[in-house]
Design a protein around this motif. Sequence first.
Motif, PDB file in Angstrom:
ATOM      1  N   ARG A   1      36.476  41.751  39.620  1.00  0.00           N
ATOM      2  CA  ARG A   1      37.220  41.996  38.575  1.00  0.00           C
ATOM      3  C   ARG A   1      36.517  42.616  37.456  1.00  0.00           C
ATOM      4  O   ARG A   1      36.769  43.438  36.799  1.00  0.00           O
ATOM      5  CB  ARG A   1      37.943  40.816  38.201  1.00  0.00           C
ATOM      6  CG  ARG A   1      39.049  40.894  36.980  1.00  0.00           C
ATOM      7  CD  ARG A   1      39.372  39.553  36.656  1.00  0.00           C
ATOM      8  NE  ARG A   1      38.680  38.711  36.271  1.00  0.00           N
ATOM      9  CZ  ARG A   1      38.752  37.374  36.168  1.00  0.00           C
ATOM     10  NH1 ARG A   1      39.826  36.823  36.430  1.00  0.00           N
ATOM     11  NH2 ARG A   1      37.658  36.506  35.542  1.00  0.00           N
ATOM     12  N   HIS A   2      35.251  41.931  37.095  1.00  0.00           N
ATOM     13  CA  HIS A   2      34.142  42.287  36.170  1.00  0.00           C
ATOM     14  C   HIS A   2      33.780  43.751  36.341  1.00  0.00           C
ATOM     15  O   HIS A   2      33.440  44.628  35.435  1.00  0.00           O
ATOM     16  CB  HIS A   2      33.183  41.377  35.758  1.00  0.00           C
ATOM     17  CG  HIS A   2      33.821  40.028  35.724  1.00  0.00           C
ATOM     18  ND1 HIS A   2      34.141  39.642  34.336  1.00  0.00           N
ATOM     19  CD2 HIS A   2      33.646  38.745  36.473  1.00  0.00           C
ATOM     20  CE1 HIS A   2      34.559  38.494  34.526  1.00  0.00           C
ATOM     21  NE2 HIS A   2      34.153  37.835  35.822  1.00  0.00           N
ATOM     22  N   VAL A   3      33.771  44.185  37.628  1.00  0.00           N
ATOM     23  CA  VAL A   3      32.997  45.587  38.022  1.00  0.00           C
ATOM     24  C   VAL A   3      34.163  46.423  37.611  1.00  0.00           C
ATOM     25  O   VAL A   3      33.731  47.401  37.047  1.00  0.00           O
ATOM     26  CB  VAL A   3      32.757  45.589  39.497  1.00  0.00           C
ATOM     27  CG1 VAL A   3      32.461  47.095  39.861  1.00  0.00           C
ATOM     28  CG2 VAL A   3      31.406  44.616  39.773  1.00  0.00           C
ATOM     29  N   SER A   4      35.405  46.243  38.013  1.00  0.00           N
ATOM     30  CA  SER A   4      36.370  47.098  37.885  1.00  0.00           C
ATOM     31  C   SER A   4      36.857  47.281  36.397  1.00  0.00           C
ATOM     32  O   SER A   4      37.206  48.472  35.771  1.00  0.00           O
ATOM     33  CB  SER A   4      37.714  46.715  38.411  1.00  0.00           C
ATOM     34  OG  SER A   4      38.232  45.452  37.988  1.00  0.00           O
ATOM     35  N   GLU A   5      36.586  46.452  35.317  1.00  0.00           N
ATOM     36  CA  GLU A   5      36.565  46.478  34.132  1.00  0.00           C
ATOM     37  C   GLU A   5      35.797  47.563  33.388  1.00  0.00           C
ATOM     38  O   GLU A   5      36.205  47.956  32.395  1.00  0.00           O
ATOM     39  CB  GLU A   5      36.523  45.055  33.549  1.00  0.00           C
ATOM     40  CG  GLU A   5      37.480  44.250  33.686  1.00  0.00           C
ATOM     41  CD  GLU A   5      37.061  42.943  33.265  1.00  0.00           C
ATOM     42  OE1 GLU A   5      36.068  42.581  32.614  1.00  0.00           O
ATOM     43  OE2 GLU A   5      38.240  41.866  33.229  1.00  0.00           O
ATOM     44  N   LYS A   6      34.653  47.547  34.063  1.00  0.00           N
ATOM     45  CA  LYS A   6      33.539  48.691  33.616  1.00  0.00           C
ATOM     46  C   LYS A   6      33.632  49.943  34.290  1.00  0.00           C
ATOM     47  O   LYS A   6      33.165  50.976  33.609  1.00  0.00           O
ATOM     48  CB  LYS A   6      32.046  48.003  33.576  1.00  0.00           C
ATOM     49  CG  LYS A   6      32.020  46.649  32.436  1.00  0.00           C
ATOM     50  CD  LYS A   6      30.645  46.314  32.687  1.00  0.00           C
ATOM     51  CE  LYS A   6      30.380  45.185  31.736  1.00  0.00           C
ATOM     52  NZ  LYS A   6      29.025  44.562  31.735  1.00  0.00           N
ATOM     53  N   ASP A   7      34.110  49.976  35.434  1.00  0.00           N
ATOM     54  CA  ASP A   7      34.186  51.063  35.971  1.00  0.00           C
ATOM     55  C   ASP A   7      35.375  51.455  36.696  1.00  0.00           C
ATOM     56  O   ASP A   7      35.721  50.961  37.876  1.00  0.00           O
ATOM     57  CB  ASP A   7      33.082  50.996  37.467  1.00  0.00           C
ATOM     58  CG  ASP A   7      32.981  52.501  38.275  1.00  0.00           C
ATOM     59  OD1 ASP A   7      33.684  53.286  37.989  1.00  0.00           O
ATOM     60  OD2 ASP A   7      32.019  52.412  39.246  1.00  0.00           O
TER      61      ASP A   7
END
Length: 392
Positions: free
Chosen positions: A216-222
Amino acid sequence: MNIAIISPGPFSVPPVNGSSVEHDIDEVTKMIDPEHQVTIYTRKCATYPKSSVEENREFIRYAYKGPTPYLQKIIKHIRKHKPDVILVENRPTYVLALKRHFPKIPVFVNMHSHVYGSTAMISKAKMKKVVRLASGFITNSEFLRRHFMRTNHIPGHKIHAVHLGVDVSPYQEAKLHSSIKKLRKQIGLKEDHRILFYAGRLMRGKGVHVLLKAFRHVSEKDPLARLVIVGGTGYGSNRLNPYVKELKRLSEPLGNKVKFVNFVPSVKMPLYYQLGDIVATPSVWKEAFCRVNLEAMASGKPVISTPRGGIKEVVTHQGSGFIIPPKEWSKELPIIWELLWSAPHIRTEMGKQALMRAKQFSWYATAQGYLKVFENAVAKREAGKQPLQKTG
């Protein structure tokens, strides 16, 4: 040397719908030198004949209606065709019956995980008896070897760590397969998507929930990041159990950024690994070995894993991948993801190192490790038969 190998029984060898123990039996025995005769006792199924011979391997198949009738049929066959050594796969309880009937034949137990040696599966008293009666034990990692030495007081000389192997050829050949683009489209992946890939059973010990929370944190940035999850609740099973429902709830806020793919037979997995740019194995339990890491590396993919169990014996931190404790995934995964995509040469180099590392684990080396253990036991038995030489 005549070697008898007894599979657990619930699945066939070679496996039809997958199952790791049966897969290991098939791959290891293919690599046993031709001067040795191998008899594999396994479950009867519609896919294979009741018995068959492939080079120096003979398959004897019986209906599996529970461990006792299954083992009784095997014992009856062994009584007529006495082997030099017996290897029991992942079922230490089988040793008790086998040694009653064949007290002089060396019997080994190949423990694929801690599960069937736990008190939930076998009492302490019975396991203690198995340790006494068995000629020895084999484990797939040094971690698991030390686990049994500690929990079951198996003497160090009686338990041997022999790593599993991988054949890198099908994983490398899959890179050139014409159907990769079609498979990506079928799953809903675009050419510019960056894929984090998970393969394995959907169970809490495998840490899929840890992966989803971190992603979820990855997708927020990428915005180009996608997570592909391949697997079911068990081998060949896609049952919607409470844990899978929990995973689906965790993925809802991410929408189409998470792609769930049902169970895929092992023979098709080399192609599916090509979907991923990076492979994640977020195990929270103490993995004995974690085959997925080796398969991912055979595909030339960097691996992000955890330090649980025997994983560190396969994955090298900052070499073939990254080793991150489960509690740190939400913090560390976005940082690693950014590093690997902002510096493509690092991702490429890690992929090369992963493939080189995978090549160090061959099924032939595994087979040689088993044979060394067996040959020592048979030689010891034969030496015990020799009459004492008179002196003077």
